[in-house]
Write a protein that holds these residues in place. Structure first.
Motif, PDB file in Angstrom:
ATOM      1  N   VAL A   1       0.828  -1.190   0.085  1.00 38.02           N
ATOM      2  CA  VAL A   1      -0.049   0.057  -0.027  1.00 38.02           C
ATOM      3  C   VAL A   1       0.882   1.207   0.026  1.00 38.02           C
TER       4      VAL A   1
ATOM      5  N   THR B   1       1.648   1.885  -3.470  1.00 33.42           N
ATOM      6  CA  THR B   1       0.641   1.963  -4.555  1.00 33.42           C
ATOM      7  C   THR B   1      -0.263   3.156  -4.106  1.00 33.42           C
ATOM      8  N   PRO B   2      -0.252   4.084  -5.307  1.00 36.34           N
ATOM      9  CA  PRO B   2      -0.779   5.419  -5.023  1.00 36.34           C
ATOM     10  C   PRO B   2      -2.446   5.328  -4.778  1.00 36.34           C
ATOM     11  N   THR B   3      -2.689   5.323  -3.466  1.00 35.54           N
ATOM     12  CA  THR B   3      -4.102   5.291  -2.993  1.00 35.54           C
ATOM     13  C   THR B   3      -4.814   6.525  -2.926  1.00 35.54           C
TER      14      THR B   3
ATOM     15  N   ARG C   1      -7.187   9.502  -1.053  1.00 36.03           N
ATOM     16  CA  ARG C   1      -7.529   9.804   0.397  1.00 36.03           C
ATOM     17  C   ARG C   1      -8.769   9.288   0.872  1.00 36.03           C
TER      18      ARG C   1
ATOM     19  N   HIS D   1      -9.157   5.669   2.488  1.00 34.34           N
ATOM     20  CA  HIS D   1      -8.454   5.472   4.123  1.00 34.34           C
ATOM     21  C   HIS D   1      -9.144   4.327   4.925  1.00 34.34           C
TER      22      HIS D   1
END
Lengths: 200, 249
Positions: free
Chosen positions: B88, B91-93, B95, B98
């Motif tokens: 994670v 990995t570009p998650t 906002r 969350h």
């Protein structure tokens, strides 16, 4: 005791790595100033300082936030030994400098977030003037730029529960206020010093 | 239940692992004495750091086996947790992911291993690919962000699949009911871990000794075609050579 355990927990939880690029974690007095995106910022910065340094390093925090609620107040006053300052209505009577300068004169170090609050945008906000006045009042103290990476994903503004994501803290080369340097020029230079650490 | 026990074959395997590590450490020590050049020193230091890591991995693995099913389940649960953290972080998650991510780390991951520990095979095989796969998009709908919706869900779903679901099959081997081999499933786990790990070690050794042609320099600059083939063939040979600890004929 609580402080050391909490620091160890934060290091384990976020696997945080400290990279001392511009200076060493020596026992000199300093003002660490950093970008601010999350309440976790201060925790990760504070947790990577060696024990002896951490004991003498106090965060500067907003009293309106940290005096709201018993747990916050206990953490801020007894565990972190924060210097709680007024950020909303600053007057002559509650000028934060009157609290901060004696702390530095007493030999302790400070952690401050000169953006004045947490940002949600990727860009840093312009710095508030407190850093400049500190540099002026105690010119013999090093001002160390710090960039904290990923804390905004661990605990974004408005969330209560943190995620265990890897963080890093990068310490840059110390600054001092130059003679005859204007307030705006110094604050721009200080902000650029933090920004310069982003890609390292 | 101790999975090392008094099983003679298991003792041989333990002694074998110890012998291989001792030989590796001895070779590493003499290479360290002999190496002169700066570049060579770096290489040998790296090798010795790897050997140290192999010791640590082997010791932790045997400690887990010695504490039985529960030790192995906890060990692999921690491995999943650390792997997901790494995944994670890279990995570009978004906002808005969350809370879905919080569920992935603190509810779904431990739940998968609880199911394994309590021998709930039927639900353990579908909990992530069915229920977690439905739950994550629902949680993200409630979070109220529609941007990149499918891509965001997939990142979390596949993170769970790779880091938790697949990894949880390793301790699940201990639950298998193989006729006539009660209490010997530790050897299945040993087989899996040993073949995988030695294949990786051989890939490194072949790559360092014979590597000429880079296989994917943009992704991993030190991997070579020679190491790739050597690792696969070596892994097959070792797996075949260990046939006697498995129920397979």
């Amino acid at each position: 005791m609580i402080a050391a355990l909490l620091a160890a927990f934060v290091r384990l939880f976020t696997g945080v790595q400290a990279r001392w690029i511009g200076c060493t974690p020596g026992a000199m007095q300093r003002v660490y100033f950093a970008n601010h995106t999350s309440n976790f910022d201060f925790l990760v910065l504070w947790s990577v300082l060696p024990d002896q340094l951490r004991k003498r390093t106090r965060p500067v925090a907003a009293s309106d936030y940290w005096r709201a609620g018993r747990l916050r107040q206990f953490l801020a006053e007894s565990v972190f030994r924060g210097v709680l300052i007024e950020r909303k209505k600053v007057t002559r009577a509650n000028n934060p400098m009157d609290q901060l300068v004696p702390v530095l004169q007493g030999g302790d170090s400070l952690i401050i977030f000169p953006e004045g609050g947490r940002t949600s945008e990727p860009e840093m906000r312009p710095f508030k003037s407190g850093l400049y006045y500190l540099g002026k009042a105690v010119p013999q103290v090093d001002l160390v730029p710090v960039y904290i990476n990923n804390a905004n994903r661990v605990l974004p503004k408005g969330e209560l529960l943190p995620l265990p994501l890897l963080c890093s803290v990068i310490f840059g080369e110390p600054l001092r206020l130059e003679k005859s340097e204007s307030k705006d020029a110094f604050l721009t230079r200080a902000r650029a010093a933090v920004e310069a650490l982003i890609d390292l | 239940m101790n999975l090392l026990g008094t099983d003679r074959e298991m003792q041989i395997l333990g002694a074998g692992a110890l012998a291989v590590l001792l030989i590796a450490s001895t070779i590493g020590f003499f290479l360290h004495l002999r190496v002169k050049s700066e570049e060579g020193r770096e290489l040998i230091d790296n090798l010795n750091a790897r050997i140290k890591a192999w010791w640590v991995m082997t010791i932790i693995f045997f400690l887990a086996l010695a504490t039985g099913v529960i030790g192995s389940v906890i060990l692999f649960c921690l491995i999943s947790f650390l792997a997901l953290r790494e995944y994670v972080t890279l990995t570009p998650t978004h906002r808005a992911d969350h809370r879905a991510l919080f569920w992935a780390f603190f509810i779904i991951t431990p739940l998968q291993y609880v199911l394994i520990a309590f021998h709930r095979y039927g639900i353990a095989v579908i909990m992530i690919p069915v229920y977690a796969y439905l739950f994550i998009p629902i949680r993200n709908v409630i979070a109220g962000e529609y941007k990149d919706f499918l891509a965001r869900n997939s990142k979390i779903q596949w993170g769970l699949m790779i880091c938790v679901y697949f990894v949880s099959y390793a301790p699940a081997l201990l639950l298998l009911d193989v006729p006539g081999r009660a209490g010997q499933n530790g050897k299945l786990l040993y087989f899996l871990v040993c073949v995988t790990q030695l294949s990786d070690v051989l890939q490194y050794v072949f790559g360092k000794c014979f590597g000429r042609h880079k296989i994917a320099p943009n992704i991993s600059p030190n991997k070579t075609v020679e190491g790739f083939i050597g690792g696969i063939l070596g892994g097959v040979l070792i797996g075949t050579g260990l046939w006697w600890i498995t129920p397979f004929s």
